[in-house]
Design a protein around this motif. Structure first.
Motif, mmCIF file in Angstrom:
data_model
loop_
_atom_site.group_PDB
_atom_site.id
_atom_site.type_symbol
_atom_site.label_atom_id
_atom_site.label_comp_id
_atom_site.label_asym_id
_atom_site.label_seq_id
_atom_site.Cartn_x
_atom_site.Cartn_y
_atom_site.Cartn_z
ATOM 1 N N ILE A 1 0.669 -1.268 -0.066
ATOM 2 C CA ILE A 1 -0.031 -0.022 0.074
ATOM 3 C C ILE A 1 0.955 1.105 -0.029
ATOM 4 O O ILE A 1 0.278 2.278 0.007
ATOM 5 C CB ILE A 1 -0.964 -0.063 1.211
ATOM 6 C CG1 ILE A 1 -0.312 -0.032 2.602
ATOM 7 C CG2 ILE A 1 -1.969 -1.248 1.063
ATOM 8 C CD1 ILE A 1 -1.137 0.063 3.469
ATOM 9 N N ASP A 2 1.926 1.405 -0.177
ATOM 10 C CA ASP A 2 2.925 2.263 -0.216
ATOM 11 C C ASP A 2 2.589 3.077 -1.160
ATOM 12 O O ASP A 2 2.594 2.717 -2.349
ATOM 13 C CB ASP A 2 4.361 1.979 -0.102
ATOM 14 C CG ASP A 2 4.999 1.252 0.929
ATOM 15 O OD1 ASP A 2 4.080 1.371 2.005
ATOM 16 O OD2 ASP A 2 5.985 0.545 0.973
ATOM 17 N N GLY A 3 2.445 4.558 -1.151
ATOM 18 C CA GLY A 3 2.545 5.464 -1.970
ATOM 19 C C GLY A 3 1.354 5.349 -3.112
ATOM 20 O O GLY A 3 1.468 5.950 -3.998
ATOM 21 N N ASN A 4 0.275 4.806 -2.867
ATOM 22 C CA ASN A 4 -0.879 4.759 -3.671
ATOM 23 C C ASN A 4 -1.587 6.185 -3.902
ATOM 24 O O ASN A 4 -1.786 6.282 -4.980
ATOM 25 C CB ASN A 4 -1.964 3.701 -3.260
ATOM 26 C CG ASN A 4 -1.697 2.149 -3.633
ATOM 27 O OD1 ASN A 4 -2.462 1.523 -3.987
ATOM 28 N ND2 ASN A 4 -0.380 1.880 -3.098
ATOM 29 N N VAL A 5 -1.627 6.688 -3.079
ATOM 30 C CA VAL A 5 -2.203 8.350 -3.033
ATOM 31 C C VAL A 5 -1.357 9.079 -4.005
ATOM 32 O O VAL A 5 -1.798 9.777 -5.121
ATOM 33 C CB VAL A 5 -2.446 8.912 -1.615
ATOM 34 C CG1 VAL A 5 -2.973 10.372 -1.957
ATOM 35 C CG2 VAL A 5 -3.618 8.197 -0.965
ATOM 36 N N SER A 6 -0.170 9.089 -3.604
ATOM 37 C CA SER A 6 1.044 9.897 -4.591
ATOM 38 C C SER A 6 1.012 9.333 -5.906
ATOM 39 O O SER A 6 1.167 10.173 -6.790
ATOM 40 C CB SER A 6 2.336 9.649 -3.744
ATOM 41 O OG SER A 6 2.417 10.445 -2.623
ATOM 42 N N THR A 7 0.838 7.837 -6.169
ATOM 43 C CA THR A 7 0.619 7.337 -7.537
ATOM 44 C C THR A 7 -0.228 7.946 -8.227
ATOM 45 O O THR A 7 -0.292 8.615 -9.507
ATOM 46 C CB THR A 7 0.613 5.967 -7.471
ATOM 47 O OG1 THR A 7 1.879 5.329 -6.812
ATOM 48 C CG2 THR A 7 0.499 5.362 -8.917
ATOM 49 N N ALA A 8 -1.534 8.157 -7.634
ATOM 50 C CA ALA A 8 -2.731 8.629 -8.033
ATOM 51 C C ALA A 8 -2.353 9.950 -8.574
ATOM 52 O O ALA A 8 -2.860 10.453 -9.615
ATOM 53 C CB ALA A 8 -4.191 8.435 -7.530
ATOM 54 N N VAL A 9 -1.945 10.720 -7.691
ATOM 55 C CA VAL A 9 -1.561 12.263 -7.947
ATOM 56 C C VAL A 9 -0.743 12.290 -9.087
ATOM 57 O O VAL A 9 -1.078 13.256 -9.939
ATOM 58 C CB VAL A 9 -1.112 12.940 -6.692
ATOM 59 C CG1 VAL A 9 -0.588 14.397 -7.152
ATOM 60 C CG2 VAL A 9 -2.017 13.061 -5.704
ATOM 61 N N GLY A 10 0.357 11.586 -9.247
ATOM 62 C CA GLY A 10 1.385 11.620 -10.385
ATOM 63 C C GLY A 10 0.728 11.200 -11.659
ATOM 64 O O GLY A 10 0.912 12.130 -12.671
ATOM 65 N N ALA A 11 -0.344 10.485 -11.645
ATOM 66 C CA ALA A 11 -0.917 10.099 -12.862
ATOM 67 C C ALA A 11 -1.733 11.051 -13.432
ATOM 68 O O ALA A 11 -1.848 11.370 -14.455
ATOM 69 C CB ALA A 11 -1.704 8.730 -12.523
ATOM 70 N N ALA A 12 -2.320 11.750 -12.212
ATOM 71 C CA ALA A 12 -3.260 12.562 -12.677
ATOM 72 C C ALA A 12 -2.788 13.838 -13.519
ATOM 73 O O ALA A 12 -3.268 14.392 -14.580
ATOM 74 C CB ALA A 12 -4.109 12.996 -11.570
ATOM 75 N N LEU A 13 -1.624 14.281 -12.725
ATOM 76 C CA LEU A 13 -0.753 15.204 -13.417
ATOM 77 C C LEU A 13 -0.222 15.023 -14.792
ATOM 78 O O LEU A 13 -0.075 15.700 -15.581
ATOM 79 C CB LEU A 13 0.518 15.841 -12.345
ATOM 80 C CG LEU A 13 -0.151 16.541 -11.254
ATOM 81 C CD1 LEU A 13 1.331 16.223 -10.320
ATOM 82 C CD2 LEU A 13 -0.770 17.822 -11.268
ATOM 83 N N ALA A 14 0.261 13.798 -14.935
ATOM 84 C CA ALA A 14 0.789 13.268 -16.094
ATOM 85 C C ALA A 14 -0.229 13.175 -17.154
ATOM 86 O O ALA A 14 0.024 13.198 -18.462
ATOM 87 C CB ALA A 14 1.714 12.030 -16.003
ATOM 88 N N SER A 15 -1.301 12.418 -16.803
ATOM 89 C CA SER A 15 -2.249 12.325 -17.934
ATOM 90 C C SER A 15 -3.057 13.590 -18.488
ATOM 91 O O SER A 15 -3.543 13.502 -19.471
ATOM 92 C CB SER A 15 -3.325 11.284 -17.476
ATOM 93 O OG SER A 15 -4.276 11.912 -16.342
ATOM 94 N N ASP A 16 -3.431 14.645 -17.620
ATOM 95 C CA ASP A 16 -3.830 15.598 -17.987
ATOM 96 C C ASP A 16 -5.375 15.252 -18.474
ATOM 97 O O ASP A 16 -5.993 15.857 -19.399
ATOM 98 C CB ASP A 16 -3.114 16.521 -19.141
ATOM 99 C CG ASP A 16 -3.706 17.746 -19.333
ATOM 100 O OD1 ASP A 16 -4.500 18.381 -18.413
ATOM 101 O OD2 ASP A 16 -3.713 18.440 -20.274
#
Length: 270
Positions: free
Chosen positions: A122-137
């Motif tokens: 469960i490490d970093g799942n929220v941060s992963t989603a934040v990064g994916a959202a920023l990268a995907s636009d």
């Protein structure tokens, strides 16, 4: 899948261009470099129709088994995926959420789904989603469990000069590690120690946690409310919380497995 490939009478072909092909159970009898190299001798014309019918029967049994089980993870996953706009992105948290989406959500070809490898826990799942959202636009959603959310809640802390994602996080809060109730640890024999060792209830106020980071938070009480919230365009980061009770989850899954087995009993798919 691991049980299937280890069954006697099942021929396993590994398709892998790398010479270090994965075969943990040593069941592969043939290795090919490309899927086009796989040749089917005397294909059975009845195979695909039989599996299509079996798939429909299994899906109907699952839908019947979930009916009335709100707020189960299966219904939350189904409602979320159904309501997402075309072209959007879904990040699945580890543990039950990724399984609920896989088992119970409708199949869609107009959205993309991401998930961390299981070894990440469960490490970093929220941060992963934040990064994916920023990268995907593009509109991005995440479905995570409460422990996953708490474990990476600092992912909500974004610097004032940093870009903010357009991300909706659906937190399925059943106050602990529900996935363990579906494993050996969840058997009645371990009921006296389960909650402290595996259930790990926390009693945290997720709304107050979101308020600490000025993250909009909404408690969702029904599938209709979740659908409406997901379909309402939103800019920035927000959290939709679904409160649930994990008691009875093991029995729910047991009942669904039995219903699927019964539905498939008359289908020649072995």
């Amino acid at each position: 899948m691991s049980q299937l490939v280890r069954r006697s009478g099942v021929a396993v072909t590994a398709v892998e261009p790398d010479p270090r092909w994965p075969d943990p159970f040593h069941t592969a009898s043939r290795i090919v470099l490309d899927l086009h190299d796989v040749q089917v001798v005397d294909p059975d014309p009845e195979w695909l129709p039989a599996w299509t019918l079996a798939d429909k029967a299994a899906a109907d049994a699952v839908a019947d088994g979930l009916r009335g089980s709100w707020p189960s993870g299966g219904l939350v996953a189904s409602a979320l995926v159904s309501a997402m706009p075309a072209g959007s992105l879904l990040c699945c948290g580890s543990s039950n959420p990724v399984r609920d989406v896989d088992y119970f959500a409708p199949r869609r070809t107009d959205i993309d789904i991401l998930s961390n490898r299981g070894v990440a826990g469960i490490d970093g799942n929220v941060s992963t989603a934040v990064g994916a959202a920023l990268a995907s636009d593009r509109p991005t959603f995440a479905m995570v469990g409460d422990l996953t959310f708490l474990h990476d809640s600092n992912g909500l802390v974004i610097g004032p000069d940093e870009p903010r994602p357009d991300l909706t996080i659906v937190v399925f809060n059943d106050n602990g590690g529900a996935i363990f109730s579906l494993l050996e640890q969840g058997e009645p024999a371990y009921a006296d120690v389960f909650e402290r060792v595996f259930g790990t209830p926390h009693g945290a106020d997720l709304g107050a946690l979101c308020a600490a980071t000025r993250t909009p938070h909404l408690s969702v009480g029904s599938a209709a409310e979740l659908t409406a919230a997901v379909r309402t365009p939103s800019r920035g980061l927000r959290v939709l919380e679904v409160a649930a009770d994990r008691r009875g989850l093991r029995d729910l899954h047991k009942g669904i497995r039995a219903a699927v087995a019964s539905a498939l009993s008359g289908h020649p798919t072995d």
